[in-house]
Design a protein around this motif. Structure first.
Motif, PDB file in Angstrom:
ATOM      1  N   LEU A   1       0.815  -1.217   0.000  1.00 39.68           N
ATOM      2  CA  LEU A   1       0.000   0.000   0.000  1.00 39.68           C
ATOM      3  C   LEU A   1       0.850   1.269   0.000  1.00 39.68           C
ATOM      4  O   LEU A   1       0.322   2.369   0.181  1.00 39.68           O
ATOM      5  N   ASN A   2       2.154   1.106  -0.207  1.00 40.76           N
ATOM      6  CA  ASN A   2       3.079   2.240  -0.269  1.00 40.76           C
ATOM      7  C   ASN A   2       3.027   3.075   1.002  1.00 40.76           C
ATOM      8  O   ASN A   2       2.915   4.306   0.970  1.00 40.76           O
ATOM      9  N   CYS A   3       3.137   2.392   2.142  1.00 42.65           N
ATOM     10  CA  CYS A   3       2.955   3.058   3.431  1.00 42.65           C
ATOM     11  C   CYS A   3       4.088   2.732   4.409  1.00 42.65           C
ATOM     12  O   CYS A   3       3.961   2.990   5.605  1.00 42.65           O
TER      13      CYS A   3
ATOM     14  N   GLY B   1      -6.572   9.109   4.407  1.00 44.28           N
ATOM     15  CA  GLY B   1      -6.273   7.989   3.515  1.00 44.28           C
ATOM     16  C   GLY B   1      -5.240   7.056   4.096  1.00 44.28           C
ATOM     17  O   GLY B   1      -5.344   5.829   3.961  1.00 44.28           O
ATOM     18  N   THR B   2      -4.210   7.623   4.741  1.00 44.77           N
ATOM     19  CA  THR B   2      -3.172   6.795   5.356  1.00 44.77           C
ATOM     20  C   THR B   2      -3.722   6.015   6.543  1.00 44.77           C
ATOM     21  O   THR B   2      -3.394   4.842   6.754  1.00 44.77           O
TER      22      THR B   2
ATOM     23  N   LYS C   1      -5.457   3.096   5.219  1.00 41.20           N
ATOM     24  CA  LYS C   1      -4.512   2.033   4.836  1.00 41.20           C
ATOM     25  C   LYS C   1      -4.174   1.172   6.052  1.00 41.20           C
ATOM     26  O   LYS C   1      -4.154  -0.061   5.969  1.00 41.20           O
TER      27      LYS C   1
ATOM     28  N   PHE D   1      -9.065   7.464  -0.023  1.00 39.19           N
ATOM     29  CA  PHE D   1      -7.991   7.022  -0.912  1.00 39.19           C
ATOM     30  C   PHE D   1      -7.827   7.979  -2.093  1.00 39.19           C
ATOM     31  O   PHE D   1      -8.816   8.404  -2.698  1.00 39.19           O
TER      32      PHE D   1
ATOM     33  N   GLU E   1      -4.013   6.647  -6.836  1.00 35.28           N
ATOM     34  CA  GLU E   1      -2.973   5.616  -6.795  1.00 35.28           C
ATOM     35  C   GLU E   1      -3.299   4.555  -5.739  1.00 35.28           C
ATOM     36  O   GLU E   1      -3.165   3.349  -5.984  1.00 35.28           O
ATOM     37  N   THR E   2      -3.750   5.006  -4.559  1.00 34.24           N
ATOM     38  CA  THR E   2      -4.085   4.070  -3.493  1.00 34.24           C
ATOM     39  C   THR E   2      -5.305   3.243  -3.873  1.00 34.24           C
ATOM     40  O   THR E   2      -5.384   2.048  -3.552  1.00 34.24           O
ATOM     41  N   TYR E   3      -6.254   3.872  -4.564  1.00 32.68           N
ATOM     42  CA  TYR E   3      -7.436   3.161  -5.031  1.00 32.68           C
ATOM     43  C   TYR E   3      -7.024   2.000  -5.935  1.00 32.68           C
ATOM     44  O   TYR E   3      -7.528   0.877  -5.800  1.00 32.68           O
TER      45      TYR E   3
ATOM     46  N   ARG F   1      -4.043   0.553  -5.990  1.00 31.78           N
ATOM     47  CA  ARG F   1      -3.316  -0.411  -5.167  1.00 31.78           C
ATOM     48  C   ARG F   1      -4.293  -1.288  -4.370  1.00 31.78           C
ATOM     49  O   ARG F   1      -4.037  -2.474  -4.158  1.00 31.78           O
TER      50      ARG F   1
END
Length: 213
Positions: A111-113, A127-128, A131, A154, A157-159, A161
């Motif tokens: 999730l790029n987190c 959004g974070t 996640k 989100f 990009e997160t959507y 992912r």
């Protein structure tokens, strides 16, 4: 890949409050490796159905059978702004009885987190935090995943992912149920249902890029 045996079986579930019936004989089979969506307006009975599936609320009638560990990602997450992302992970590690956080860290990366592990939640975006909510629901590798409005907060990009992760979970044999007032990319779902005034019915996804109610 799906199995013919449902991991979550719902039969004729009914629920009423003082204002009247909320669920009117809801039935659904959720199979391993299946990605299913339910859409419905506010007041259609979505939250009540999810609470029953999570075991937080007893139905007035009907049967719910779950065969396997359940993970749930509620719309209103149980998070504390004073604690960091990693502290939340360690709290849930203890609650789930996990030996390590390897799966949680893998999900954060997907999730790029990963860069926010040491950050307190009070300084993070909505959004974070969502996640993290998703990671907490998945870090114990459940067989059934229940998602309530998972797209909330989100970015695009997160959507994307999120859908990549949902596809990976399906490939791992996890049954995923997405409940929302709308369903973009309905073609990504194996089956899409509409909950309307407590009645669940299957929708035709042909030619739909997104469905809103």
């Amino acid at each position: 890949m799906t199995s013919s045996q449902p991991v979550l079986r719902i039969r004729d579930v009914c629920k009423s409050y003082r204002r009247g019936p909320v669920l009117r004989g809801v039935s659904l089979d959720l199979l391993p490796g299946q990605l299913v969506g339910i859409v419905g307006e506010n007041g259609a009975g979505k939250s009540t159905l999810l609470r029953i599936l999570m075991g937080d609320l007893a139905p007035d009638a009907g049967v719910v059978e779950c065969h396997g560990v359940v993970g749930s990602c509620p719309q209103d997450a149980v998070l504390n702004g004073a604690y960091s992302v990693e502290q939340h992970l360690r709290f849930f590690q203890e609650a789930y009885g996990l030996d390590s956080l390897d799966r949680a860290f893998e999900l954060l990366e997907q999730l790029n987190c990963t860069g926010c592990r040491g950050e307190r939640l009070e300084v993070l975006s909505g959004g974070t935090r969502q996640k993290l909510n998703l990671v907490l629901a998945l870090m114990h590798d459940p067989r059934v995943l229940l998602l309530d409005e998972p797209y909330q907060g989100f970015d695009w990009e997160t959507y994307l992912r999120f859908w990549d992760l949902a596809g990976t979970l399906r490939d791992r044999g996890c049954a995923v149920l997405v409940v929302s007032h709308l369903a973009y990319d309905a073609a990504r779902l194996d089956t899409l249902y509409r909950l309307d005034a407590g009645v669940l019915s299957e929708m035709d996804r042909a030619g739909t890029g997104g469905v809103s109610v």
